[in-house]
Design a protein around this motif. Structure first.
Motif, PDB file in Angstrom:
ATOM      1  N   MET A  94       0.853  -1.186   0.000  1.00 36.05           N
ATOM      2  CA  MET A  94       0.000   0.000   0.000  1.00 36.05           C
ATOM      3  C   MET A  94       0.890   1.237   0.000  1.00 36.05           C
ATOM      4  N   ASP A 121      -5.039   7.597  11.007  1.00 38.24           N
ATOM      5  CA  ASP A 121      -5.992   6.579  10.589  1.00 38.24           C
ATOM      6  C   ASP A 121      -7.411   7.127  10.706  1.00 38.24           C
ATOM      7  N   ASN A 122      -8.202   6.858   9.683  1.00 33.96           N
ATOM      8  CA  ASN A 122      -9.596   7.281   9.669  1.00 33.96           C
ATOM      9  C   ASN A 122     -10.448   6.168   9.052  1.00 33.96           C
ATOM     10  N   GLY A 123      -9.974   4.941   9.199  1.00 33.32           N
ATOM     11  CA  GLY A 123     -10.653   3.819   8.573  1.00 33.32           C
ATOM     12  C   GLY A 123     -11.899   3.402   9.326  1.00 33.32           C
ATOM     13  N   THR A 124     -12.657   2.561   8.666  1.00 37.49           N
ATOM     14  CA  THR A 124     -13.849   1.965   9.265  1.00 37.49           C
ATOM     15  C   THR A 124     -13.594   0.470   9.396  1.00 37.49           C
ATOM     16  N   ASP A 146     -13.224  -0.423   5.524  1.00 34.53           N
ATOM     17  CA  ASP A 146     -12.396   0.361   4.600  1.00 34.53           C
ATOM     18  C   ASP A 146     -11.248   1.024   5.339  1.00 34.53           C
ATOM     19  N   ASP A 147     -10.081   1.075   4.682  1.00 33.30           N
ATOM     20  CA  ASP A 147      -8.932   1.799   5.217  1.00 33.30           C
ATOM     21  C   ASP A 147      -8.997   3.237   4.719  1.00 33.30           C
ATOM     22  N   GLY A 148      -8.734   4.174   5.604  1.00 29.39           N
ATOM     23  CA  GLY A 148      -8.751   5.583   5.218  1.00 29.39           C
ATOM     24  C   GLY A 148      -7.862   6.397   6.131  1.00 29.39           C
ATOM     25  N   HIS A 149      -7.648   7.645   5.730  1.00 28.98           N
ATOM     26  CA  HIS A 149      -6.759   8.536   6.476  1.00 28.98           C
ATOM     27  C   HIS A 149      -7.279   9.968   6.449  1.00 28.98           C
ATOM     28  N   HIS A 164      -4.915   5.904  -3.596  1.00 33.60           N
ATOM     29  CA  HIS A 164      -5.961   6.414  -2.715  1.00 33.60           C
ATOM     30  C   HIS A 164      -7.017   7.175  -3.512  1.00 33.60           C
ATOM     31  N   GLU A 219      -9.373   7.464   1.088  1.00 27.70           N
ATOM     32  CA  GLU A 219      -9.629   6.039   1.274  1.00 27.70           C
ATOM     33  C   GLU A 219      -8.624   5.274   0.429  1.00 27.70           C
ATOM     34  N   VAL A 220      -8.220   4.124   0.906  1.00 26.19           N
ATOM     35  CA  VAL A 220      -7.340   3.262   0.132  1.00 26.19           C
ATOM     36  C   VAL A 220      -8.151   2.584  -0.975  1.00 26.19           C
TER      37      VAL A 220
END
Length: 135
Positions: free
Chosen positions: A1, A53-56, A59-62, A101, A133-134
């Motif tokens: 990633m 980190d801002n994922g759920t 889903d991976d997010g930032h 992303h 989001e990734v």
């Protein structure tokens, strides 16, 4: 990633390097990953970056905070403010796909001119917050 910071910086650099209004002000695509040791003024450079980190659960997010500086010399703060405003307008049309992303949201949080200690240089800080989001 891939890194959300690296991908966002590169997307911003490419967008700004192709912006005619900004290039008219800084006179060449001088957008550096960090302030150069022997600069040619005016120029832009990234001066700070942070990703959280801002994922759920699925889903991976930032959340990415970047600070881009407009560095000017001998023109007061007006040239930096003008370049920062041109950059802000250009970033409003940043593509959604940025490397590995997807850009969900980007906003310029503030534009802040700062006089440097030498008395003839200015650094105008453009503080940016992005949510990604990734892919």
């Amino acid at each position: 990633m891939s890194s959300p910071i690296t991908d966002l910086k590169e997307a911003i650099r490419l967008k700004l390097a192709g912006d005619a209004a900004l290039l008219q002000i800084i006179r060449a695509p001088k957008i550096h990953p960090e302030p150069p040791k022997h600069p040619v003024y005016p120029f832009l450079a990234f001066v700070a970056a942070e990703a959280r980190d801002n994922g759920t659960g699925s889903d991976d997010g930032h959340v990415v905070d970047l600070t881009l500086g407009v560095f000017t010399r001998g023109t007061g703060s007006a040239e930096g403010a003008e370049a920062a405003e041109a950059a802000r307008r250009s970033l409003a049309a940043l593509p959604q796909a940025i490397g590995g992303h997807r850009l969900i949201n980007l906003m310029v949080r503030s534009i802040e001119p700062v006089a440097q200690k030498d008395g003839e240089s200015f650094r105008t800080l453009i503080r940016i917050r992005a949510v990604t989001e990734v892919l």
